[in-house]
Design an enzyme around this catalytic site. Sequence first.
Site, PDB file in Angstrom:
ATOM      1  N   SER A   1     -12.765  -5.350   1.550  1.00 23.12           N
ATOM      2  CA  SER A   1     -13.715  -4.548   0.456  1.00 23.12           C
ATOM      3  C   SER A   1     -15.154  -4.970   0.941  1.00 23.12           C
ATOM      4  O   SER A   1     -15.800  -5.422   0.119  1.00 23.12           O
ATOM      5  CB  SER A   1     -13.220  -4.978  -0.837  1.00 23.12           C
ATOM      6  OG  SER A   1     -12.126  -4.441  -1.265  1.00 23.12           O
ATOM      7  N   PRO A   2     -15.513  -4.800   2.192  1.00 22.18           N
ATOM      8  CA  PRO A   2     -16.994  -5.091   2.431  1.00 22.18           C
ATOM      9  C   PRO A   2     -17.940  -4.190   1.598  1.00 22.18           C
ATOM     10  O   PRO A   2     -18.980  -4.527   1.781  1.00 22.18           O
ATOM     11  CB  PRO A   2     -16.644  -5.025   3.929  1.00 22.18           C
ATOM     12  CG  PRO A   2     -15.886  -3.884   4.154  1.00 22.18           C
ATOM     13  CD  PRO A   2     -14.708  -4.300   3.467  1.00 22.18           C
ATOM     14  N   LEU A   3     -17.436  -3.038   1.209  1.00 18.22           N
ATOM     15  CA  LEU A   3     -18.344  -1.939   0.604  1.00 18.22           C
ATOM     16  C   LEU A   3     -18.335  -2.181  -0.754  1.00 18.22           C
ATOM     17  O   LEU A   3     -18.759  -1.420  -1.483  1.00 18.22           O
ATOM     18  CB  LEU A   3     -17.991  -0.635   1.265  1.00 18.22           C
ATOM     19  CG  LEU A   3     -18.220  -0.337   2.677  1.00 18.22           C
ATOM     20  CD1 LEU A   3     -18.086   0.930   3.244  1.00 18.22           C
ATOM     21  CD2 LEU A   3     -19.523  -0.976   3.313  1.00 18.22           C
ATOM     22  N   GLY A   4     -17.687  -3.301  -1.443  1.00 17.36           N
ATOM     23  CA  GLY A   4     -17.667  -3.383  -2.783  1.00 17.36           C
ATOM     24  C   GLY A   4     -16.619  -2.479  -3.323  1.00 17.36           C
ATOM     25  O   GLY A   4     -17.127  -1.463  -4.390  1.00 17.36           O
ATOM     26  N   ARG A   5     -15.664  -1.889  -2.773  1.00 12.86           N
ATOM     27  CA  ARG A   5     -14.623  -1.095  -3.249  1.00 12.86           C
ATOM     28  C   ARG A   5     -15.319   0.420  -3.441  1.00 12.86           C
ATOM     29  O   ARG A   5     -15.007   1.364  -4.070  1.00 12.86           O
ATOM     30  CB  ARG A   5     -14.076  -1.422  -4.552  1.00 12.86           C
ATOM     31  CG  ARG A   5     -13.139  -2.818  -4.644  1.00 12.86           C
ATOM     32  CD  ARG A   5     -12.770  -3.021  -5.851  1.00 12.86           C
ATOM     33  NE  ARG A   5     -12.196  -4.457  -5.668  1.00 12.86           N
ATOM     34  CZ  ARG A   5     -11.124  -5.067  -5.162  1.00 12.86           C
ATOM     35  NH1 ARG A   5     -10.346  -3.962  -4.600  1.00 12.86           N
ATOM     36  NH2 ARG A   5     -10.843  -6.110  -5.077  1.00 12.86           N
ATOM     37  N   GLY A   6     -16.192   0.507  -2.422  1.00 12.39           N
ATOM     38  CA  GLY A   6     -16.968   1.760  -2.217  1.00 12.39           C
ATOM     39  C   GLY A   6     -18.340   2.048  -3.303  1.00 12.39           C
ATOM     40  O   GLY A   6     -19.129   2.860  -3.110  1.00 12.39           O
ATOM     41  N   PHE A   7     -18.730   0.720  -4.190  1.00 10.97           N
ATOM     42  CA  PHE A   7     -19.683   0.995  -4.803  1.00 10.97           C
ATOM     43  C   PHE A   7     -21.007   0.703  -4.083  1.00 10.97           C
ATOM     44  O   PHE A   7     -21.917   1.297  -4.545  1.00 10.97           O
ATOM     45  CB  PHE A   7     -19.726  -0.258  -5.930  1.00 10.97           C
ATOM     46  CG  PHE A   7     -20.181   0.055  -7.400  1.00 10.97           C
ATOM     47  CD1 PHE A   7     -19.636  -0.224  -8.458  1.00 10.97           C
ATOM     48  CD2 PHE A   7     -21.379   0.696  -7.195  1.00 10.97           C
ATOM     49  CE1 PHE A   7     -20.443   0.160  -9.683  1.00 10.97           C
ATOM     50  CE2 PHE A   7     -22.046   1.037  -8.486  1.00 10.97           C
ATOM     51  CZ  PHE A   7     -21.520   0.691  -9.639  1.00 10.97           C
TER      52      PHE A   7
ATOM     53  N   HIS B   1       0.040 -12.105   1.486  1.00  7.43           N
ATOM     54  CA  HIS B   1      -0.939 -11.240   0.577  1.00  7.43           C
ATOM     55  C   HIS B   1      -1.431 -12.101  -0.423  1.00  7.43           C
ATOM     56  O   HIS B   1      -2.689 -12.019  -0.862  1.00  7.43           O
ATOM     57  CB  HIS B   1      -0.222  -9.949   0.169  1.00  7.43           C
ATOM     58  CG  HIS B   1      -1.210  -9.012  -0.020  1.00  7.43           C
ATOM     59  ND1 HIS B   1      -0.907  -7.303  -0.081  1.00  7.43           N
ATOM     60  CD2 HIS B   1      -2.643  -8.844  -0.023  1.00  7.43           C
ATOM     61  CE1 HIS B   1      -1.736  -6.716  -0.034  1.00  7.43           C
ATOM     62  NE2 HIS B   1      -2.954  -7.462   0.023  1.00  7.43           N
TER      63      HIS B   1
ATOM     64  N   TYR C   1       0.759  -1.140  -0.017  1.00 12.63           N
ATOM     65  CA  TYR C   1       0.229   0.170   0.004  1.00 12.63           C
ATOM     66  C   TYR C   1       1.014   1.076   0.017  1.00 12.63           C
ATOM     67  O   TYR C   1       1.571   1.367   1.024  1.00 12.63           O
ATOM     68  CB  TYR C   1      -0.866   0.048   1.420  1.00 12.63           C
ATOM     69  CG  TYR C   1      -1.741  -1.089   1.008  1.00 12.63           C
ATOM     70  CD1 TYR C   1      -2.313  -1.896  -0.002  1.00 12.63           C
ATOM     71  CD2 TYR C   1      -2.447  -1.527   2.520  1.00 12.63           C
ATOM     72  CE1 TYR C   1      -3.015  -2.964   0.254  1.00 12.63           C
ATOM     73  CE2 TYR C   1      -3.295  -2.586   2.559  1.00 12.63           C
ATOM     74  CZ  TYR C   1      -3.651  -3.303   1.376  1.00 12.63           C
ATOM     75  OH  TYR C   1      -4.410  -4.461   1.661  1.00 12.63           O
TER      76      TYR C   1
END
Length: 294
Positions: free
Chosen positions: A171-177, A92, A24
């Site tokens: 990514s529990p929010l779908g990468r923000g989608f 990773h 990162y």
Amino acid sequence: MEAIATIHRALELGVNFLDTADMYGPFTNEQLVGKAIIDRRDKVVLATKFGNVRTEDGGWKGVSGRPEYVHQSCDASLKRLGIETIDLYYQHRVDPNVPIEDTVGAMAELVKLGKVRYLGLSEAAPATIRRAQATHPITALQTEYSLWSRDPEDEILSTVRELGIGFVAYSPLGRGFLSGAITRPEDLAPDDARRNHPRFQGENFLLNLQLVEKVKEIAEQKQVTPSQLALLWLLAQGEDIIPIPGTKRRTYLEENIAATSMTLTSDELAQIEAVAPKGITAGLRYPDMSTVNR
């Protein structure tokens, strides 16, 4: 700096698990986290990852699970983080050219040396998880899991539960989608990496947007945000599932944490299942799925 203030606010609100990785930045996020926790190390369970080899200018050189690389990466992460011991150290991505027994064996050496407390894997297949567990106890598996990425429900979740391994959902929010904030491709900056992801492109984008609109409708009925609804759904999948929604801002952090004090009824879960069944999402998770161990 808002990012450091966000980490401090998270700790104030009771969050004690921080997740980073050497890739990162690359490398700069570990330095940032190190600065944020320098005077509060005892309040943090700190996880970082190795395996995606990056150059200083951000270039990607592939995946490595070579034992010597494991040791080199750990020493470099410890230095950047400014700590003596990593609480949870993940591979990773699985290196297809190195037996998992060799990689995990090297990670186990780090435990013996006191540089690492617990071991984890990321995006590993069930057979790989079993082989790793036979080499040294694995504490956690980190894999993408959300309303629009439900692949773990096939075999992964049953495998880790059988073996007593915790599940960390990235990514529990779908990468923000799933937040509902992205309504057109132009909402993403020209250099946003998500533009390269199939789910954010062309017809896939439009189809996935329809899914998000349905999620937003249910969220409005419950008087929560779409992000909170997505997190509530994930938390309802089991007490062994730990979502790690990433954010750089205190406002979103507080919104996400507020979801932990809410619950979904069986009727609400059924309503969500009806509009977001497994497999409904259009497009692959990554432009190149070859680094995902299967």
